[in-house]
Design a protein around this motif. Structure first.
Motif, PDB file in Angstrom:
ATOM      1  N   ALA A 111       0.817  -1.220   0.000  1.00  0.00           N
ATOM      2  CA  ALA A 111       0.000   0.000   0.000  1.00  0.00           C
ATOM      3  C   ALA A 111       0.848   1.267   0.000  1.00  0.00           C
ATOM      4  O   ALA A 111       0.322   2.363  -0.150  1.00  0.00           O
ATOM      5  N   ILE A 112       2.166   1.110   0.170  1.00  0.00           N
ATOM      6  CA  ILE A 112       3.056   2.267   0.204  1.00  0.00           C
ATOM      7  C   ILE A 112       3.951   2.233  -1.024  1.00  0.00           C
ATOM      8  O   ILE A 112       4.556   1.216  -1.338  1.00  0.00           O
ATOM      9  N   LYS A 113       3.993   3.355  -1.713  1.00  0.00           N
ATOM     10  CA  LYS A 113       4.847   3.468  -2.892  1.00  0.00           C
ATOM     11  C   LYS A 113       5.693   4.719  -2.722  1.00  0.00           C
ATOM     12  O   LYS A 113       5.179   5.828  -2.777  1.00  0.00           O
ATOM     13  N   GLY A 114       6.983   4.523  -2.471  1.00  0.00           N
ATOM     14  CA  GLY A 114       7.864   5.659  -2.226  1.00  0.00           C
ATOM     15  C   GLY A 114       7.405   6.416  -0.999  1.00  0.00           C
ATOM     16  O   GLY A 114       7.296   5.855   0.084  1.00  0.00           O
ATOM     17  N   GLY A 115       7.093   7.694  -1.159  1.00  0.00           N
ATOM     18  CA  GLY A 115       6.596   8.510  -0.063  1.00  0.00           C
ATOM     19  C   GLY A 115       5.099   8.696  -0.125  1.00  0.00           C
ATOM     20  O   GLY A 115       4.560   9.640   0.434  1.00  0.00           O
ATOM     21  N   GLY A 116       4.400   7.795  -0.813  1.00  0.00           N
ATOM     22  CA  GLY A 116       2.963   7.939  -0.965  1.00  0.00           C
ATOM     23  C   GLY A 116       2.199   6.722  -0.502  1.00  0.00           C
ATOM     24  O   GLY A 116       2.736   5.620  -0.401  1.00  0.00           O
ATOM     25  N   LEU A 117       0.940   6.941  -0.233  1.00  0.00           N
ATOM     26  CA  LEU A 117       0.037   5.888   0.212  1.00  0.00           C
ATOM     27  C   LEU A 117      -0.976   5.658  -0.901  1.00  0.00           C
ATOM     28  O   LEU A 117      -1.578   6.607  -1.407  1.00  0.00           O
ATOM     29  N   LYS A 118      -1.146   4.409  -1.300  1.00  0.00           N
ATOM     30  CA  LYS A 118      -2.098   4.100  -2.361  1.00  0.00           C
ATOM     31  C   LYS A 118      -3.512   4.327  -1.843  1.00  0.00           C
ATOM     32  O   LYS A 118      -3.921   3.754  -0.844  1.00  0.00           O
ATOM     33  N   LEU A 119      -4.233   5.179  -2.535  1.00  0.00           N
ATOM     34  CA  LEU A 119      -5.554   5.567  -2.067  1.00  0.00           C
ATOM     35  C   LEU A 119      -6.603   4.484  -2.284  1.00  0.00           C
ATOM     36  O   LEU A 119      -7.671   4.535  -1.680  1.00  0.00           O
ATOM     37  N   VAL A 120      -6.301   3.502  -3.098  1.00  0.00           N
ATOM     38  CA  VAL A 120      -7.204   2.354  -3.210  1.00  0.00           C
ATOM     39  C   VAL A 120      -7.242   1.637  -1.860  1.00  0.00           C
ATOM     40  O   VAL A 120      -8.312   1.270  -1.363  1.00  0.00           O
ATOM     41  N   TRP A 121      -6.082   1.450  -1.273  1.00  0.00           N
ATOM     42  CA  TRP A 121      -6.018   0.822   0.052  1.00  0.00           C
ATOM     43  C   TRP A 121      -6.716   1.703   1.086  1.00  0.00           C
ATOM     44  O   TRP A 121      -7.481   1.223   1.913  1.00  0.00           O
ATOM     45  N   LEU A 122      -6.456   3.007   1.013  1.00  0.00           N
ATOM     46  CA  LEU A 122      -7.074   3.941   1.957  1.00  0.00           C
ATOM     47  C   LEU A 122      -8.592   3.870   1.866  1.00  0.00           C
ATOM     48  O   LEU A 122      -9.290   3.807   2.880  1.00  0.00           O
ATOM     49  N   GLY A 123      -9.121   3.840   0.640  1.00  0.00           N
ATOM     50  CA  GLY A 123     -10.564   3.761   0.454  1.00  0.00           C
ATOM     51  C   GLY A 123     -11.154   2.474   1.013  1.00  0.00           C
ATOM     52  O   GLY A 123     -12.256   2.467   1.541  1.00  0.00           O
ATOM     53  N   ALA A 124     -10.386   1.384   0.902  1.00  0.00           N
ATOM     54  CA  ALA A 124     -10.868   0.106   1.437  1.00  0.00           C
ATOM     55  C   ALA A 124     -10.871   0.115   2.966  1.00  0.00           C
ATOM     56  O   ALA A 124     -11.719  -0.523   3.592  1.00  0.00           O
ATOM     57  N   GLN A 125      -9.953   0.833   3.583  1.00  0.00           N
ATOM     58  CA  GLN A 125      -9.870   0.901   5.040  1.00  0.00           C
ATOM     59  C   GLN A 125     -10.924   1.823   5.637  1.00  0.00           C
ATOM     60  O   GLN A 125     -11.432   1.574   6.720  1.00  0.00           O
ATOM     61  N   PHE A 126     -11.225   2.909   4.945  1.00  0.00           N
ATOM     62  CA  PHE A 126     -12.151   3.925   5.454  1.00  0.00           C
ATOM     63  C   PHE A 126     -13.271   4.114   4.440  1.00  0.00           C
ATOM     64  O   PHE A 126     -13.175   4.932   3.548  1.00  0.00           O
ATOM     65  N   ASN A 127     -14.343   3.366   4.606  1.00  0.00           N
ATOM     66  CA  ASN A 127     -15.454   3.490   3.666  1.00  0.00           C
ATOM     67  C   ASN A 127     -16.535   4.447   4.158  1.00  0.00           C
ATOM     68  O   ASN A 127     -17.512   4.683   3.485  1.00  0.00           O
ATOM     69  N   PHE A 128     -16.391   4.987   5.359  1.00  0.00           N
ATOM     70  CA  PHE A 128     -17.270   6.015   5.918  1.00  0.00           C
ATOM     71  C   PHE A 128     -18.721   5.562   6.115  1.00  0.00           C
ATOM     72  O   PHE A 128     -19.602   6.377   6.305  1.00  0.00           O
ATOM     73  N   HIS A 129     -18.986   4.257   6.069  1.00  0.00           N
ATOM     74  CA  HIS A 129     -20.365   3.780   6.221  1.00  0.00           C
ATOM     75  C   HIS A 129     -20.759   3.524   7.669  1.00  0.00           C
ATOM     76  O   HIS A 129     -21.930   3.555   7.994  1.00  0.00           O
ATOM     77  N   ASN A 130     -19.809   3.262   8.536  1.00  0.00           N
ATOM     78  CA  ASN A 130     -20.145   2.850   9.902  1.00  0.00           C
ATOM     79  C   ASN A 130     -19.599   3.813  10.953  1.00  0.00           C
ATOM     80  O   ASN A 130     -19.074   3.390  11.962  1.00  0.00           O
TER      81      ASN A 130
END
Length: 161
Positions: A111-130
């Motif tokens: 989920a980490i690429k260089g100095g960045g975080l892949k937002l696909v992973w971020l979206g899967a972790q935080f779906n804002f539904h609950n």
């Protein structure tokens, strides 16, 4: 108005905004940017502006004078503060540890690429539904994740113009 299209910025479920009334998003200076929510795009106006754009000078050539978009224009439209210290320089840190500190979850190495975080992973972790029964710490983590997704959305929107 057939020439207008509504573009939705941000996550599909923006309930995190309602949980934040005067909370984390406002403290971070992103509340107004998050409220930008949807924009009505006037295709005729956009076409006229594209015709007047000069990439070599980064200006619009209008009948009355040259115009450009400034950082202050962006700050006013999105309600973002521009009077603080800039984020610059080289960063040396353990990215997994930083993500865990700021978002409360340890990302896998994929989920980490260089100095960045892949937002696909971020979206899967935080779906804002609950978030309705979430504790204040979980809401803070979700607000931070939402801000990252909001920034990414604005950057993607800018890249597609």
């Amino acid at each position: 108005m057939a020439d207008q299209e509504v573009v939705k910025l941000g996550p599909r479920n923006d309930s995190v905004l309602y949980l934040q009334k005067d909370g984390h998003l406002r403290q971070a200076g992103f509340y107004e940017a998050a409220l930008a929510g949807s924009l009505k795009l006037d295709k005729v106006l956009i076409s006229a502006m594209v015709e007047r754009w000069r990439p070599e000078t980064h200006t619009f050539h209008m009948p009355f004078r040259e115009c450009t978009t400034t950082l202050q224009d962006v700050a006013v439209h999105l309600g973002l503060p521009i009077d603080r210290n800039p984020v610059t320089g080289v960063t040396w840190c353990d990215w997994s540890e930083l993500v865990e500190d700021l978002l409360g979850v340890v990302p896998p190495a994929s989920a980490i690429k260089g100095g960045g975080l892949k937002l696909v992973w971020l979206g899967a972790q935080f779906n804002f539904h609950n978030l309705a029964g979430a504790d204040p710490i979980q809401i803070m983590y979700a607000a931070r994740a939402y801000i990252l997704r909001l920034i990414d959305t604005f950057l993607k929107f800018k890249r597609t113009e």
